[in-house]
Structures are given as structure tokens and as C-alpha cells.
Design a protein around this motif. Sequence first.
Motif, PDB file in Angstrom:
ATOM      1  N   GLN A 121       2.827 -42.597 -83.881  1.00  0.00           N
ATOM      2  CA  GLN A 121       1.528 -42.076 -84.289  1.00  0.00           C
ATOM      3  C   GLN A 121       0.877 -41.285 -83.154  1.00  0.00           C
ATOM      4  O   GLN A 121       0.354 -40.195 -83.365  1.00  0.00           O
ATOM      5  N   ALA A 122       0.933 -41.820 -81.943  1.00  0.00           N
ATOM      6  CA  ALA A 122       0.332 -41.133 -80.802  1.00  0.00           C
ATOM      7  C   ALA A 122       1.065 -39.835 -80.468  1.00  0.00           C
ATOM      8  O   ALA A 122       0.433 -38.845 -80.093  1.00  0.00           O
ATOM      9  N   THR A 123       2.407 -39.816 -80.601  1.00  0.00           N
ATOM     10  CA  THR A 123       3.117 -38.565 -80.305  1.00  0.00           C
ATOM     11  C   THR A 123       2.720 -37.487 -81.303  1.00  0.00           C
ATOM     12  O   THR A 123       2.523 -36.331 -80.923  1.00  0.00           O
ATOM     13  N   MET A 124       2.600 -37.863 -82.572  1.00  0.00           N
ATOM     14  CA  MET A 124       2.259 -36.860 -83.597  1.00  0.00           C
ATOM     15  C   MET A 124       0.836 -36.347 -83.438  1.00  0.00           C
ATOM     16  O   MET A 124       0.593 -35.139 -83.520  1.00  0.00           O
ATOM     17  N   SER A 125      -0.129 -37.237 -83.213  1.00  0.00           N
ATOM     18  CA  SER A 125      -1.512 -36.774 -83.067  1.00  0.00           C
ATOM     19  C   SER A 125      -1.663 -35.926 -81.803  1.00  0.00           C
ATOM     20  O   SER A 125      -2.404 -34.940 -81.795  1.00  0.00           O
ATOM     21  N   THR A 126      -0.927 -36.275 -80.762  1.00  0.00           N
ATOM     22  CA  THR A 126      -0.965 -35.475 -79.537  1.00  0.00           C
ATOM     23  C   THR A 126      -0.349 -34.102 -79.769  1.00  0.00           C
ATOM     24  O   THR A 126      -0.905 -33.085 -79.339  1.00  0.00           O
ATOM     25  N   LEU A 127       0.770 -34.039 -80.462  1.00  0.00           N
ATOM     26  CA  LEU A 127       1.400 -32.754 -80.770  1.00  0.00           C
ATOM     27  C   LEU A 127       0.479 -31.886 -81.618  1.00  0.00           C
ATOM     28  O   LEU A 127       0.338 -30.679 -81.356  1.00  0.00           O
ATOM     29  N   ILE A 128      -0.170 -32.462 -82.598  1.00  0.00           N
ATOM     30  CA  ILE A 128      -1.094 -31.704 -83.456  1.00  0.00           C
ATOM     31  C   ILE A 128      -2.241 -31.138 -82.616  1.00  0.00           C
ATOM     32  O   ILE A 128      -2.615 -29.969 -82.765  1.00  0.00           O
ATOM     33  N   THR A 129      -2.780 -31.943 -81.709  1.00  0.00           N
ATOM     34  CA  THR A 129      -3.846 -31.465 -80.830  1.00  0.00           C
ATOM     35  C   THR A 129      -3.348 -30.329 -79.944  1.00  0.00           C
ATOM     36  O   THR A 129      -4.043 -29.316 -79.773  1.00  0.00           O
ATOM     37  N   MET A 130      -2.145 -30.472 -79.404  1.00  0.00           N
ATOM     38  CA  MET A 130      -1.595 -29.422 -78.549  1.00  0.00           C
ATOM     39  C   MET A 130      -1.414 -28.118 -79.328  1.00  0.00           C
ATOM     40  O   MET A 130      -1.715 -27.033 -78.812  1.00  0.00           O
ATOM     41  N   ARG A 131      -0.939 -28.213 -80.557  1.00  0.00           N
ATOM     42  CA  ARG A 131      -0.792 -27.002 -81.381  1.00  0.00           C
ATOM     43  C   ARG A 131      -2.150 -26.338 -81.608  1.00  0.00           C
ATOM     44  O   ARG A 131      -2.258 -25.104 -81.544  1.00  0.00           O
ATOM     45  N   ALA A 132      -3.175 -27.136 -81.873  1.00  0.00           N
ATOM     46  CA  ALA A 132      -4.519 -26.583 -82.083  1.00  0.00           C
ATOM     47  C   ALA A 132      -5.014 -25.875 -80.816  1.00  0.00           C
ATOM     48  O   ALA A 132      -5.599 -24.788 -80.895  1.00  0.00           O
ATOM     49  N   ALA A 136      -5.831 -21.904 -80.384  1.00  0.00           N
ATOM     50  CA  ALA A 136      -7.121 -21.452 -79.859  1.00  0.00           C
ATOM     51  C   ALA A 136      -6.939 -20.505 -78.681  1.00  0.00           C
ATOM     52  O   ALA A 136      -7.752 -19.595 -78.470  1.00  0.00           O
ATOM     53  N   LEU A 137      -5.864 -20.699 -77.934  1.00  0.00           N
ATOM     54  CA  LEU A 137      -5.557 -19.824 -76.795  1.00  0.00           C
ATOM     55  C   LEU A 137      -4.673 -18.641 -77.199  1.00  0.00           C
ATOM     56  O   LEU A 137      -4.150 -17.940 -76.338  1.00  0.00           O
ATOM     57  N   ARG A 138      -4.515 -18.434 -78.510  1.00  0.00           N
ATOM     58  CA  ARG A 138      -3.789 -17.293 -79.076  1.00  0.00           C
ATOM     59  C   ARG A 138      -2.286 -17.318 -78.829  1.00  0.00           C
ATOM     60  O   ARG A 138      -1.606 -16.290 -78.917  1.00  0.00           O
ATOM     61  N   GLY A 139      -1.744 -18.479 -78.484  1.00  0.00           N
ATOM     62  CA  GLY A 139      -0.316 -18.613 -78.250  1.00  0.00           C
ATOM     63  C   GLY A 139       0.445 -18.875 -79.539  1.00  0.00           C
ATOM     64  O   GLY A 139      -0.141 -19.134 -80.591  1.00  0.00           O
ATOM     65  N   TRP A 140       1.759 -18.808 -79.450  1.00  0.00           N
ATOM     66  CA  TRP A 140       2.658 -18.981 -80.589  1.00  0.00           C
ATOM     67  C   TRP A 140       3.526 -20.213 -80.361  1.00  0.00           C
ATOM     68  O   TRP A 140       4.550 -20.128 -79.667  1.00  0.00           O
ATOM     69  N   PRO A 141       3.126 -21.366 -80.920  1.00  0.00           N
ATOM     70  CA  PRO A 141       3.968 -22.562 -80.743  1.00  0.00           C
ATOM     71  C   PRO A 141       5.345 -22.358 -81.364  1.00  0.00           C
ATOM     72  O   PRO A 141       5.477 -21.737 -82.416  1.00  0.00           O
ATOM     73  N   THR A 142       6.353 -22.879 -80.695  1.00  0.00           N
ATOM     74  CA  THR A 142       7.704 -22.813 -81.238  1.00  0.00           C
ATOM     75  C   THR A 142       7.773 -23.668 -82.504  1.00  0.00           C
ATOM     76  O   THR A 142       6.970 -24.592 -82.672  1.00  0.00           O
ATOM     77  N   PRO A 143       8.714 -23.363 -83.393  1.00  0.00           N
ATOM     78  CA  PRO A 143       8.829 -24.170 -84.615  1.00  0.00           C
ATOM     79  C   PRO A 143       9.062 -25.649 -84.320  1.00  0.00           C
ATOM     80  O   PRO A 143       8.489 -26.509 -84.976  1.00  0.00           O
ATOM     81  N   MET A 144       9.876 -25.955 -83.328  1.00  0.00           N
ATOM     82  CA  MET A 144      10.134 -27.338 -82.955  1.00  0.00           C
ATOM     83  C   MET A 144       9.155 -27.768 -81.882  1.00  0.00           C
ATOM     84  O   MET A 144       8.978 -27.075 -80.882  1.00  0.00           O
ATOM     85  N   GLY A 145       8.499 -28.870 -82.115  1.00  0.00           N
ATOM     86  CA  GLY A 145       7.681 -29.530 -81.103  1.00  0.00           C
ATOM     87  C   GLY A 145       8.288 -30.909 -80.895  1.00  0.00           C
ATOM     88  O   GLY A 145       8.522 -31.636 -81.860  1.00  0.00           O
TER      89      GLY A 145
END
Length: 191
Positions: A121-132, A136-145
Motif C-alpha cells: 500500500q505504501a509503495t503504491m501511494s508513494t508512486l502515485i504521489t511521485m507521478r503527480a 506538476a513539474l512537466r516531466g514524462w513518467p516512464t510507463p513502468m514505475g
Amino acid sequence: MTIRIVALGGTVNPGSTTEQALRLAAGTAGAAGAEVQVFGGEYLSTLAHYGSGAHKKGDGGELVEAVRAADGVLIAAPGYHGTISGLVKNALDYLEELSKDSRPYLDGRAVGLIATAYGDQATMSTLITMRAIVHALRGWPTPMGATIRTYHGLFSPDGECLEDRARMQLEMVGHQVVRGARAFAGVQDGQ
């Protein structure tokens, strides 16, 4: 053309699982032909809180300049209380220095993300926050996190990942950030 990747992340604990995961993905990016510069927990822990009274002009300049010149970025953060650690978030706050650039923040950069924690649960919520944050910083997250459940013995003393699932995720993030960076730079694989 050399593809430049900046890898940032870790914790205040030397040799943390988060930093070992970051270094594995960074090693994969390097093996794929990228020039990789790592800013681990030891460096990040020296940064004053961005914008605080302790923060001085030019602080974090090495990190900011490296990201400014980068084609891609790898970010690894531990999940603390279900979200990104303050240490990594503070480092990302330093990218405000790129706001007025012709390519502001992380614009036009592939960004590979790695979240580590003791539970799924913590890994997923952290990954979701990182994607957000990356959006916000206009970057392009890779498909795999990569979402890496940590435990004692995940990495050997010399940094080898001993779990196939975790190693595959980290290698894929490393490969994808290089492929994404090449695509943004207009460089074909193998060049």
C-alpha cells in the motif's frame, strides 16, 4: 550523442534499500549507454530546506545544473507514512530554480520512478504521489514505475538484488528512462 541521466534519491541511512534500488536502475541506464550522475541520500541530506532561512542562493547548484543538462531523470523515494519522504521532496523543490528556463522544470525529460516501502500500500501511494509531482513539474513518467517491497536481505552486501521481481522492475525503469530520453532527444537506440 550521449544521453545524460540524473539519478536522485535515497534516505539519510547509508546503503538504504532505496538507494540500492536507485543505483541498480542507474547501472542499467549506464549499461544502455547513458552517462549517469547519482545524487544519493548523503548529498540530499546536506540540502537546506528549500526557501527556508537556512537556504542560500546557489545551494543545491550541482543538482540543479545536472538536471538542467539532463535528458532523463531517475527518482527513488521511500514511502514514509504513505507518501514521499521529505528528503526527496526537498530535493525536488530545488528544481524550482529551473522554472524560468527555456525547458522549465522537467519538461521534455523522461522520468523513471522507484518507490520503496515495507508494504504494498505504501509503495503504491508513494508512486502515485511521485507521478503527480513529476506531472506538476512537466516531466514524462516512464510507463513502468517500480514498487519495491523492502525487507532485510533484498540486496546482497555488494548491492545485487536477490529478488527477481524487484530486479526486473528496476531494470525496466532504467531501460525505459533511457529509451524515453533518446526519444525526446531524437536519438535512435544504439546510437
